[in-house]
Scaffold this motif. Sequence first.
Motif, PDB file in Angstrom:
ATOM      1  N   GLN A 234     -37.359  68.520  40.227  1.00  0.00           N
ATOM      2  CA  GLN A 234     -36.141  67.809  40.582  1.00  0.00           C
ATOM      3  C   GLN A 234     -35.900  66.632  39.636  1.00  0.00           C
ATOM      4  O   GLN A 234     -34.768  66.345  39.262  1.00  0.00           O
ATOM      5  N   VAL A 235     -36.969  65.953  39.238  1.00  0.00           N
ATOM      6  CA  VAL A 235     -36.841  64.813  38.329  1.00  0.00           C
ATOM      7  C   VAL A 235     -36.336  65.280  36.971  1.00  0.00           C
ATOM      8  O   VAL A 235     -35.489  64.623  36.362  1.00  0.00           O
ATOM      9  N   TYR A 236     -36.820  66.435  36.489  1.00  0.00           N
ATOM     10  CA  TYR A 236     -36.320  66.980  35.228  1.00  0.00           C
ATOM     11  C   TYR A 236     -34.819  67.265  35.324  1.00  0.00           C
ATOM     12  O   TYR A 236     -34.061  66.990  34.395  1.00  0.00           O
ATOM     13  N   ARG A 237     -34.396  67.813  36.471  1.00  0.00           N
ATOM     14  CA  ARG A 237     -32.972  68.102  36.670  1.00  0.00           C
ATOM     15  C   ARG A 237     -32.147  66.822  36.643  1.00  0.00           C
ATOM     16  O   ARG A 237     -31.090  66.752  36.011  1.00  0.00           O
ATOM     17  N   LEU A 238     -32.627  65.769  37.343  1.00  0.00           N
ATOM     18  CA  LEU A 238     -31.915  64.490  37.364  1.00  0.00           C
ATOM     19  C   LEU A 238     -31.861  63.872  35.968  1.00  0.00           C
ATOM     20  O   LEU A 238     -30.832  63.315  35.567  1.00  0.00           O
ATOM     21  N   LYS A 239     -32.954  63.973  35.253  1.00  0.00           N
ATOM     22  CA  LYS A 239     -33.021  63.418  33.896  1.00  0.00           C
ATOM     23  C   LYS A 239     -31.998  64.106  32.986  1.00  0.00           C
ATOM     24  O   LYS A 239     -31.249  63.440  32.259  1.00  0.00           O
ATOM     25  N   ASN A 240     -31.930  65.416  33.066  1.00  0.00           N
ATOM     26  CA  ASN A 240     -30.966  66.157  32.239  1.00  0.00           C
ATOM     27  C   ASN A 240     -29.528  65.834  32.628  1.00  0.00           C
ATOM     28  O   ASN A 240     -28.662  65.671  31.761  1.00  0.00           O
ATOM     29  N   ARG A 241     -29.285  65.723  33.934  1.00  0.00           N
ATOM     30  CA  ARG A 241     -27.930  65.405  34.386  1.00  0.00           C
ATOM     31  C   ARG A 241     -27.529  64.003  33.950  1.00  0.00           C
ATOM     32  O   ARG A 241     -26.389  63.766  33.560  1.00  0.00           O
ATOM     33  N   MET A 242     -28.472  63.068  33.985  1.00  0.00           N
ATOM     34  CA  MET A 242     -28.143  61.706  33.570  1.00  0.00           C
ATOM     35  C   MET A 242     -27.873  61.650  32.063  1.00  0.00           C
ATOM     36  O   MET A 242     -26.998  60.914  31.614  1.00  0.00           O
ATOM     37  N   ARG A 243     -28.596  62.424  31.310  1.00  0.00           N
ATOM     38  CA  ARG A 243     -28.342  62.466  29.849  1.00  0.00           C
ATOM     39  C   ARG A 243     -26.961  63.039  29.553  1.00  0.00           C
ATOM     40  O   ARG A 243     -26.274  62.573  28.643  1.00  0.00           O
ATOM     41  N   LYS A 244     -26.542  64.069  30.312  1.00  0.00           N
ATOM     42  CA  LYS A 244     -25.255  64.715  30.067  1.00  0.00           C
ATOM     43  C   LYS A 244     -24.078  63.919  30.623  1.00  0.00           C
ATOM     44  O   LYS A 244     -23.060  63.771  29.963  1.00  0.00           O
ATOM     45  N   GLU A 245     -24.225  63.406  31.869  1.00  0.00           N
ATOM     46  CA  GLU A 245     -23.092  62.801  32.569  1.00  0.00           C
ATOM     47  C   GLU A 245     -23.211  61.299  32.774  1.00  0.00           C
ATOM     48  O   GLU A 245     -22.276  60.677  33.281  1.00  0.00           O
ATOM     49  N   GLY A 246     -24.335  60.733  32.431  1.00  0.00           N
ATOM     50  CA  GLY A 246     -24.541  59.308  32.672  1.00  0.00           C
ATOM     51  C   GLY A 246     -24.901  59.058  34.131  1.00  0.00           C
ATOM     52  O   GLY A 246     -25.221  59.974  34.879  1.00  0.00           O
TER      53      GLY A 246
END
Length: 107
Positions: A35-47
């Motif tokens: 889940q943390v990897y998913r959040l990290k990727n989403r934050m990189r893409k969408e802020g």
Amino acid sequence: MTREELKRVAVIDRLIQKTITTRQAADLLGLSTRQVYRLKNRMRKEGAEGLIHKNRGRKPKHALSDKQREAIMALYQSERYKGSNDHHFAELSRKSPPEKAQKSQAP
């Protein structure tokens, strides 16, 4: 943003800056590393906006319309159901539902 979302942003930001590990971030947030990897990727893409819950501000699909809610409240406050609590009202109205409060059924 809620406190929880602000905490997520702060922890994921620390993860992106590599001041903490993925496991530490997962422990801080109470999530799995996946889940943390998913959040990290989403934050990189969408802020930071990417970490806000996507259903915020939307009315639930199963919610009653305002007209139906008003009809039910009028019945609940009527003389027929006076003195009954919400559970008793639900039980009584299921046994003999008034036409006004019945949910319309689509074909």
